[in-house]
Design a protein around this motif. Structure first.
Motif, PDB file in Angstrom:
ATOM      1  N   ASN A 175      54.620   0.265  20.432  1.00 54.23           N
ATOM      2  CA  ASN A 175      55.347  -0.482  21.447  1.00 54.23           C
ATOM      3  C   ASN A 175      54.741  -0.317  22.837  1.00 54.23           C
ATOM      4  O   ASN A 175      54.807  -1.235  23.655  1.00 54.23           O
ATOM      5  CB  ASN A 175      56.820  -0.068  21.441  1.00 54.23           C
ATOM      6  CG  ASN A 175      57.623  -0.835  22.452  1.00 54.23           C
ATOM      7  OD1 ASN A 175      57.882  -0.350  23.541  1.00 54.23           O
ATOM      8  ND2 ASN A 175      57.999  -2.051  22.089  1.00 54.23           N
TER       9      ASN A 175
ATOM     10  N   THR B 231      60.118 -12.185  17.584  1.00 49.42           N
ATOM     11  CA  THR B 231      59.499 -10.937  17.147  1.00 49.42           C
ATOM     12  C   THR B 231      58.922 -11.087  15.750  1.00 49.42           C
ATOM     13  O   THR B 231      59.400 -11.868  14.939  1.00 49.42           O
ATOM     14  CB  THR B 231      60.519  -9.787  17.163  1.00 49.42           C
ATOM     15  OG1 THR B 231      61.637 -10.141  16.345  1.00 49.42           O
ATOM     16  CG2 THR B 231      60.983  -9.480  18.578  1.00 49.42           C
TER      17      THR B 231
ATOM     18  N   TYR C 267      58.091  -4.180  15.822  1.00 48.98           N
ATOM     19  CA  TYR C 267      59.135  -3.166  15.667  1.00 48.98           C
ATOM     20  C   TYR C 267      58.584  -1.744  15.583  1.00 48.98           C
ATOM     21  O   TYR C 267      59.352  -0.792  15.495  1.00 48.98           O
ATOM     22  CB  TYR C 267      59.997  -3.472  14.445  1.00 48.98           C
ATOM     23  CG  TYR C 267      60.876  -4.682  14.662  1.00 48.98           C
ATOM     24  CD1 TYR C 267      62.169  -4.552  15.149  1.00 48.98           C
ATOM     25  CD2 TYR C 267      60.400  -5.961  14.398  1.00 48.98           C
ATOM     26  CE1 TYR C 267      62.971  -5.663  15.373  1.00 48.98           C
ATOM     27  CE2 TYR C 267      61.192  -7.078  14.609  1.00 48.98           C
ATOM     28  CZ  TYR C 267      62.474  -6.923  15.103  1.00 48.98           C
ATOM     29  OH  TYR C 267      63.256  -8.022  15.324  1.00 48.98           O
TER      30      TYR C 267
ATOM     31  N   ASP D  79      57.485   1.814  16.580  1.00 41.54           N
ATOM     32  CA  ASP D  79      57.923   2.735  17.635  1.00 41.54           C
ATOM     33  C   ASP D  79      59.265   2.360  18.254  1.00 41.54           C
ATOM     34  O   ASP D  79      59.639   2.917  19.289  1.00 41.54           O
ATOM     35  CB  ASP D  79      56.898   2.830  18.784  1.00 41.54           C
ATOM     36  CG  ASP D  79      55.633   3.550  18.393  1.00 41.54           C
ATOM     37  OD1 ASP D  79      55.635   4.262  17.380  1.00 41.54           O
ATOM     38  OD2 ASP D  79      54.634   3.401  19.114  1.00 41.54           O
ATOM     39  N   ILE D  80      59.992   1.429  17.687  1.00 36.03           N
ATOM     40  CA  ILE D  80      61.273   1.003  18.242  1.00 36.03           C
ATOM     41  C   ILE D  80      62.385   1.613  17.393  1.00 36.03           C
ATOM     42  O   ILE D  80      62.367   1.510  16.175  1.00 36.03           O
ATOM     43  CB  ILE D  80      61.397  -0.543  18.231  1.00 36.03           C
ATOM     44  CG1 ILE D  80      60.386  -1.165  19.188  1.00 36.03           C
ATOM     45  CG2 ILE D  80      62.801  -0.991  18.561  1.00 36.03           C
ATOM     46  CD1 ILE D  80      60.672  -0.911  20.640  1.00 36.03           C
TER      47      ILE D  80
ATOM     48  N   ASN E  63      66.614  -1.956  18.426  1.00 38.21           N
ATOM     49  CA  ASN E  63      66.058  -3.302  18.545  1.00 38.21           C
ATOM     50  C   ASN E  63      66.371  -3.966  19.876  1.00 38.21           C
ATOM     51  O   ASN E  63      65.581  -4.753  20.388  1.00 38.21           O
ATOM     52  CB  ASN E  63      66.544  -4.184  17.400  1.00 38.21           C
ATOM     53  CG  ASN E  63      66.009  -3.736  16.064  1.00 38.21           C
ATOM     54  OD1 ASN E  63      65.132  -2.883  15.984  1.00 38.21           O
ATOM     55  ND2 ASN E  63      66.535  -4.305  15.011  1.00 38.21           N
TER      56      ASN E  63
ATOM     57  N   LEU F 105      63.620  -3.645  22.397  1.00 44.96           N
ATOM     58  CA  LEU F 105      62.518  -4.595  22.206  1.00 44.96           C
ATOM     59  C   LEU F 105      62.880  -5.962  22.775  1.00 44.96           C
ATOM     60  O   LEU F 105      62.089  -6.577  23.491  1.00 44.96           O
ATOM     61  CB  LEU F 105      62.165  -4.715  20.722  1.00 44.96           C
ATOM     62  CG  LEU F 105      61.100  -5.752  20.363  1.00 44.96           C
ATOM     63  CD1 LEU F 105      59.766  -5.429  21.030  1.00 44.96           C
ATOM     64  CD2 LEU F 105      60.947  -5.833  18.843  1.00 44.96           C
TER      65      LEU F 105
ATOM     66  N   GLN G  19      62.679  -5.829  26.481  1.00 46.17           N
ATOM     67  CA  GLN G  19      61.288  -5.783  26.940  1.00 46.17           C
ATOM     68  C   GLN G  19      60.654  -7.178  26.932  1.00 46.17           C
ATOM     69  O   GLN G  19      59.807  -7.485  27.773  1.00 46.17           O
ATOM     70  CB  GLN G  19      60.452  -4.865  26.041  1.00 46.17           C
ATOM     71  CG  GLN G  19      60.755  -3.408  26.208  1.00 46.17           C
ATOM     72  CD  GLN G  19      60.008  -2.569  25.199  1.00 46.17           C
ATOM     73  OE1 GLN G  19      59.861  -2.940  24.024  1.00 46.17           O
ATOM     74  NE2 GLN G  19      59.510  -1.431  25.656  1.00 46.17           N
TER      75      GLN G  19
ATOM     76  N   ASN H 285      64.875  -1.355  11.927  1.00 50.03           N
ATOM     77  CA  ASN H 285      65.851  -0.422  12.505  1.00 50.03           C
ATOM     78  C   ASN H 285      67.289  -0.757  12.140  1.00 50.03           C
ATOM     79  O   ASN H 285      68.132  -0.966  12.992  1.00 50.03           O
ATOM     80  CB  ASN H 285      65.685  -0.378  14.023  1.00 50.03           C
ATOM     81  CG  ASN H 285      64.252  -0.176  14.402  1.00 50.03           C
ATOM     82  OD1 ASN H 285      63.642   0.785  13.984  1.00 50.03           O
ATOM     83  ND2 ASN H 285      63.697  -1.103  15.137  1.00 50.03           N
TER      84      ASN H 285
END
Length: 171
Positions: free
Chosen positions: A83, A104, A109, A111-112, A115, A118, A121, A151
């Motif tokens: 990420n 997405t 995903y 290193d997340i 959610n 993300l 971001q 996740n």
């Protein structure tokens, strides 16, 4: 074919949409699409040229700006491995002369653990959203909603994932 001869890191093009042939120019929407940038700050591996993705993305951005598209849509997998690489991509995307909308992909995903981080971001209002341009409504769907990498542990989506896996085993 067992090996890919070439890897298209960034598919980019622009398109015009018109409601009907006899509509005036105000009903035309011109937008850019790109997908699978899969940038990673790591050495190339086999046919994957992770760092070179930035140059290809820049070419894509320059093309969209020259074409004077009204907006751009990223179809996902903007990063490949972590990420933290997203900040570099966002710096490049800041060169767009117009708004960008994101979806997405499974690689996004990495290193997340939450959610919603993300989505924030990427300036996504939520995992599903829509926007309107002229007479057109664009519906952005999350095709990663129920997936082992997305996740879902401890959420109702985890139960759905487990149920789906059981159904697949029975086939």
């Amino acid at each position: 074919m067992n090996k890919l001869i070439g890897l298209l890191t960034c598919l980019c093009f622009s398109t015009n949409l018109a409601v009907a042939q006899n509509k005036d120019a105000s009903s035309i929407i011109k937008f850019g699409l790109f997908a699978d940038t899969q940038y990673a700050d790591c050495p190339s591996q086999n046919t994957r040229y992770y760092r070179e993705a930035l140059q290809k993305l820049d070419t894509c951005i320059e093309y969209f700006n020259r074409q004077e598209v009204q907006f751009t849509i990223n179809l996902g997998d903007i990063t490949d491995r972590k990420n933290s690489d997203l900040e570099v991509i966002k710096q490049h995307l800041s060169q767009l002369n117009h708004k960008i909308y994101h979806l997405t992909g499974n690689h996004d995903y990495k290193d997340i653990t939450n959610n919603s981080v993300l989505y924030k971001q990427l300036s996504m209002p939520s995992e599903y959203y829509s926007f309107k341009k002229g007479d057109w409504v664009f519906i952005m769907l999350n095709t990663n909603e129920i997936a082992s990498y997305a996740n879902i542990a401890g959420t109702p989506k985890e139960n759905e994932w487990n149920r789906m896996q059981e159904q697949i085993k029975q086939i």
